[in-house]
Design an enzyme around this catalytic site. Sequence first.
Site, PDB file in Angstrom:
ATOM      1  CG  ASN A   8      -1.701   1.222   1.453  1.00 59.16           C
ATOM      2  OD1 ASN A   8      -1.798   2.048   0.540  1.00 59.16           O
ATOM      3  ND2 ASN A   8      -2.283   1.378   2.638  1.00 59.16           N
ATOM      4  CE  LYS A  10      -0.090   3.383   4.722  1.00 59.17           C
ATOM      5  NZ  LYS A  10       0.058   3.513   6.153  1.00 59.17           N
ATOM      6  CG  HIS A  94      -5.718   2.076   5.509  1.00 61.14           C
ATOM      7  ND1 HIS A  94      -5.254   3.057   6.346  1.00 61.14           N
ATOM      8  CD2 HIS A  94      -4.697   1.210   5.322  1.00 61.14           C
ATOM      9  CE1 HIS A  94      -3.985   2.789   6.645  1.00 61.14           C
ATOM     10  NE2 HIS A  94      -3.622   1.680   6.030  1.00 61.14           N
ATOM     11  CD  GLU A  96      -2.701   5.725   6.734  1.00 62.52           C
ATOM     12  OE1 GLU A  96      -2.751   5.715   5.491  1.00 62.52           O
ATOM     13  OE2 GLU A  96      -1.736   5.266   7.376  1.00 62.52           O
ATOM     14  CD  GLU A 166      -3.324  -2.440   7.545  1.00 65.06           C
ATOM     15  OE1 GLU A 166      -2.276  -2.731   6.983  1.00 65.06           O
ATOM     16  OE2 GLU A 166      -3.901  -1.355   7.369  1.00 65.06           O
ATOM     17  N   GLY A 172       2.717   2.398  10.694  1.00 66.30           N
ATOM     18  CA  GLY A 172       3.664   3.485  10.479  1.00 66.30           C
ATOM     19  C   GLY A 172       4.420   3.911  11.729  1.00 66.30           C
ATOM     20  CB  SER A 211       5.509  -1.495  11.966  1.00 65.04           C
ATOM     21  OG  SER A 211       5.114  -0.157  12.178  1.00 65.04           O
TER      22      SER A 211
HETATM   23  P1  PGA Z   1       2.992   0.397   7.610  1.00 58.89           P
HETATM   24  O1  PGA Z   1       1.517   0.609   7.007  1.00 58.89           O
HETATM   25  O2  PGA Z   1       3.528  -0.886   7.033  1.00 58.89           O
HETATM   26  O3  PGA Z   1       3.758   1.602   7.163  1.00 58.89           O
HETATM   27  O4  PGA Z   1       2.851   0.326   9.076  1.00 58.89           O
HETATM   28  C1  PGA Z   1       0.628  -0.477   6.877  1.00 58.89           C
HETATM   29  C2  PGA Z   1      -0.670   0.010   6.298  1.00 58.89           C
HETATM   30  O5  PGA Z   1      -1.092   1.132   6.597  1.00 58.89           O
HETATM   31  O6  PGA Z   1      -1.323  -0.716   5.533  1.00 58.89           O
END
Ligand code: PGA
Length: 255
Positions: A8, A10, A94, A96, A166, A172, A211
């Site tokens: 992903n 983003k 997601h 976000e 998640e 992140g 992460s």
């Molecule tokens: P990350 O993001 O691997 O940077 O933690 C995962 C995601 O948001 O799908």
Amino acid sequence: MKPIVAGNWKMNKTVDEGVSFVNEVKNRILDKDSAEVIFCPPFTSLFSIANLLDNSPFYLGAQNVHHEIQGAYTGEVSIQMLKSLSVDYVILGHSERRTIFGESGEFVRDKINTVLNQGIKPILCIGEALDERRSGQTEKVLQKQLEQSLNGISGINGDNFLLAYEPIWAIGTGNTATEVQVAEAHAKIRSMVGNMLGKNGQNIPILYGGSVNVDNAGSLIDTNGVDGFLIGGASLDIESFCKIIELVTDNIKRG
Ligand code: PGA
């Protein structure tokens, strides 16, 4: 089932950057049969990347879609538009999108419905916030997100639907969930999905996201109930992304 490695991106990478990244992955990953790799670039790169994936075993995912088929929705993208680019997957729910853009569970549900109706596979993300975990609410939160997202939708099964666990506190942040936490959450999700969908829920792949990196991917893919990864940060770096694909592939070879 093949393990799945979804990147992903983003809001990262221009079209040129995305194209050279995908070309590089295609050159480096020679064992193309062992993992299912899904690139989820921003909308702007989907067209160019779709052309690179013709006749390749790699797949294309979008990061969002609107639930209406067309109309006066300035700034939005429809499922037909994604379909015309041969998109295979759409990430939905997601954290976000839920937290920054205020998407409700019902809104996510409507999107899932639209995506499934067009024969494209949703990757539904669910996960708890840190305070929810600390106050023992994890199971309740996951259950609620699943119920809201799947309410009244029929025809979901392991061939047309993916889930991603998640935990928000792991996204992140560099704070990956431990293998025990991941195994426990995946087992709970598996049983919730079983209760909701019966036999159809049994084979729905459950990815872990939060992460994931080259140091933890090997042990996480070995963790019970983990069918693959949804990767943010580490999917932007060619060395990391290819290394994670290799780790996942080694895991299947070891059986
Ligand atoms: P990350 O993001 O691997 O940077 O933690 C995962 C995601 O948001 O799908």
